[in-house]
Write an enzyme that holds these catalytic residues in place. Sequence first.
Site, PDB file in Angstrom:
ATOM      1  N   CYS A  22      -9.523   5.801  -3.427  1.00 16.10           N
ATOM      2  CA  CYS A  22     -10.908   6.051  -3.863  1.00 16.10           C
ATOM      3  C   CYS A  22     -11.477   7.308  -3.194  1.00 16.10           C
ATOM      4  CB  CYS A  22     -11.753   4.822  -3.518  1.00 16.10           C
ATOM      5  SG  CYS A  22     -13.531   5.099  -3.527  1.00 16.10           S
ATOM      6  N   CYS A  25     -14.577   6.682  -1.087  1.00 13.07           N
ATOM      7  CA  CYS A  25     -14.229   6.008   0.173  1.00 13.07           C
ATOM      8  C   CYS A  25     -13.719   7.021   1.192  1.00 13.07           C
ATOM      9  CB  CYS A  25     -13.170   4.931  -0.059  1.00 13.07           C
ATOM     10  SG  CYS A  25     -13.673   3.660  -1.243  1.00 13.07           S
TER      11      CYS A  25
END
Length: 97
Positions: A22, A25
């Site tokens: 991600c 993230c």
Amino acid sequence: MKYTEAINSTPVVMVEFYATWCPHCRRMAPVIDQIKELLNGTVDIYQLDVDQNEELSNVEKITSTPTFIIYRDGKPVWRESGEMDGQALLDKIQSFM
């Protein structure tokens, strides 16, 4: 450590559900490290990979990453998904202390 023990480890605990793939993230990772340093053990911060914690992610109904959950005395008091400003996240954690 079990999840229930983790969320009760200090009066205020933040859990981040993230994924290695991600991009949001990855951008939040240094922010979380900085928050950990600033809070210096007064708040436990746990980072759980959704792919390695699938069952728990399902129980917590994690549908997007990153998802942040703040617990106070073991109960969820705030939850937000997505990339966010580090100061805003720090302020939110501190508001529950």
